[in-house]
Every structure is written in C-alpha cells, then in structure tokens.
Design a protein around this motif. Structure first.
Motif, PDB file in Angstrom:
ATOM      1  N   GLU A   1       0.826  -1.204   0.000  1.00  0.00           N
ATOM      2  CA  GLU A   1       0.000   0.000   0.000  1.00  0.00           C
ATOM      3  C   GLU A   1       0.867   1.264   0.000  1.00  0.00           C
ATOM      4  O   GLU A   1       0.629   2.192  -0.776  1.00  0.00           O
ATOM      5  CB  GLU A   1      -0.921  -0.003   1.230  1.00  0.00           C
ATOM      6  N   THR A   2       1.887   1.284   0.855  1.00  0.00           N
ATOM      7  CA  THR A   2       2.795   2.433   0.910  1.00  0.00           C
ATOM      8  C   THR A   2       3.547   2.585  -0.406  1.00  0.00           C
ATOM      9  O   THR A   2       3.743   3.692  -0.900  1.00  0.00           O
ATOM     10  CB  THR A   2       3.792   2.267   2.070  1.00  0.00           C
TER      11      THR A   2
ATOM     12  N   ASP B   1       2.526   6.527  -6.873  1.00  0.00           N
ATOM     13  CA  ASP B   1       1.530   7.430  -7.468  1.00  0.00           C
ATOM     14  C   ASP B   1       1.927   8.890  -7.234  1.00  0.00           C
ATOM     15  O   ASP B   1       1.790   9.720  -8.124  1.00  0.00           O
ATOM     16  CB  ASP B   1       0.139   7.161  -6.893  1.00  0.00           C
ATOM     17  N   LEU B   2       2.417   9.196  -6.035  1.00  0.00           N
ATOM     18  CA  LEU B   2       2.848  10.568  -5.743  1.00  0.00           C
ATOM     19  C   LEU B   2       4.045  10.969  -6.599  1.00  0.00           C
ATOM     20  O   LEU B   2       4.122  12.100  -7.068  1.00  0.00           O
ATOM     21  CB  LEU B   2       3.201  10.701  -4.266  1.00  0.00           C
TER      22      LEU B   2
ATOM     23  N   ARG C   1       2.580   1.644  -3.479  1.00  0.00           N
ATOM     24  CA  ARG C   1       1.691   2.159  -4.535  1.00  0.00           C
ATOM     25  C   ARG C   1       1.372   3.645  -4.319  1.00  0.00           C
ATOM     26  O   ARG C   1       1.369   4.429  -5.268  1.00  0.00           O
ATOM     27  CB  ARG C   1       0.407   1.343  -4.602  1.00  0.00           C
ATOM     28  N   ARG C   2       1.117   4.021  -3.064  1.00  0.00           N
ATOM     29  CA  ARG C   2       0.812   5.418  -2.770  1.00  0.00           C
ATOM     30  C   ARG C   2       2.027   6.312  -3.086  1.00  0.00           C
ATOM     31  O   ARG C   2       1.884   7.363  -3.712  1.00  0.00           O
ATOM     32  CB  ARG C   2       0.408   5.560  -1.300  1.00  0.00           C
ATOM     33  N   SER C   3       3.211   5.868  -2.707  1.00  0.00           N
ATOM     34  CA  SER C   3       4.424   6.647  -2.977  1.00  0.00           C
ATOM     35  C   SER C   3       4.712   6.725  -4.469  1.00  0.00           C
ATOM     36  O   SER C   3       5.089   7.783  -4.984  1.00  0.00           O
ATOM     37  CB  SER C   3       5.624   6.029  -2.253  1.00  0.00           C
TER      38      SER C   3
END
Length: 95
Positions: free
Chosen positions: A80-81, A87-88, A83-85
């Motif tokens: 999760e971290t 994406d950012l 993918r979120r990173s």
C-alpha cells in the motif's frame, strides 16, 4: 668597458620575473579549482526551477523511483505504501 655586452642580462632578468609571475598565477588557479566542490561521479548538478502549485520544481528523477522499487523489494515498505508513494512520484505537477 667590461659591461658593454651585458645588456642581454636585463632582458633575461625581465623574462625570469615574467615566468615566476606566470607560475604563481597558474598555481593559484590550480588551488582554487581543486578547492571547489565537485559533483559525484555520474551525478549532474540540478538547477532549481520555479515551484509549481504541487511544490515540485521538476518531475522526480528515475533514481527516486528506483530507490522506491529497491525499498519495496527489500520489504522495507508494504504494498500500500509502495503504490501510494509511486503514485505521488509519477503524478504530474499541479494535479
């Protein structure tokens, strides 16, 4: 009359002073250039640009994405971290 032909000595002395001055200038330039900080091998210096509304001056480098991939592969970040990173990091500035 012993010194009639000694005129070349003044030219030689003037040339030696010029040589010494040139050596001093060359050594000074070499010391100044050696004292300047050099970028690391393979790195390119970056010039900051005007910030955008998202706060990015430029798109992230491939090195940042590669570092994130390595951290994920080592298990330092969860999916999760990751993918979120990612994406950012890949989001266009201002969006």
């Amino acid at each position: 009359m012993m010194y009639d032909n000694a005129g070349w000595g003044w030219w030689f002395m003037g040339a030696m002073v010029l040589v010494v001055v040139l050596i001093v200038v060359a050594v000074t330039v070499a010391v100044v250039l050696a004292a300047r900080p050099q970028p690391t091998h393979g790195a390119t210096p970056t010039q900051p640009g005007p910030p955008t509304s998202a706060g990015w001056a430029a798109p992230p480098s491939a090195a940042a994405l590669e570092a994130l991939d390595v951290r994920f592969a080592r298990g330092e970040v969860d999916e999760e971290t990751y993918r979120r990173s990612r994406d950012l990091l890949t989001r266009p500035p201002g969006s």
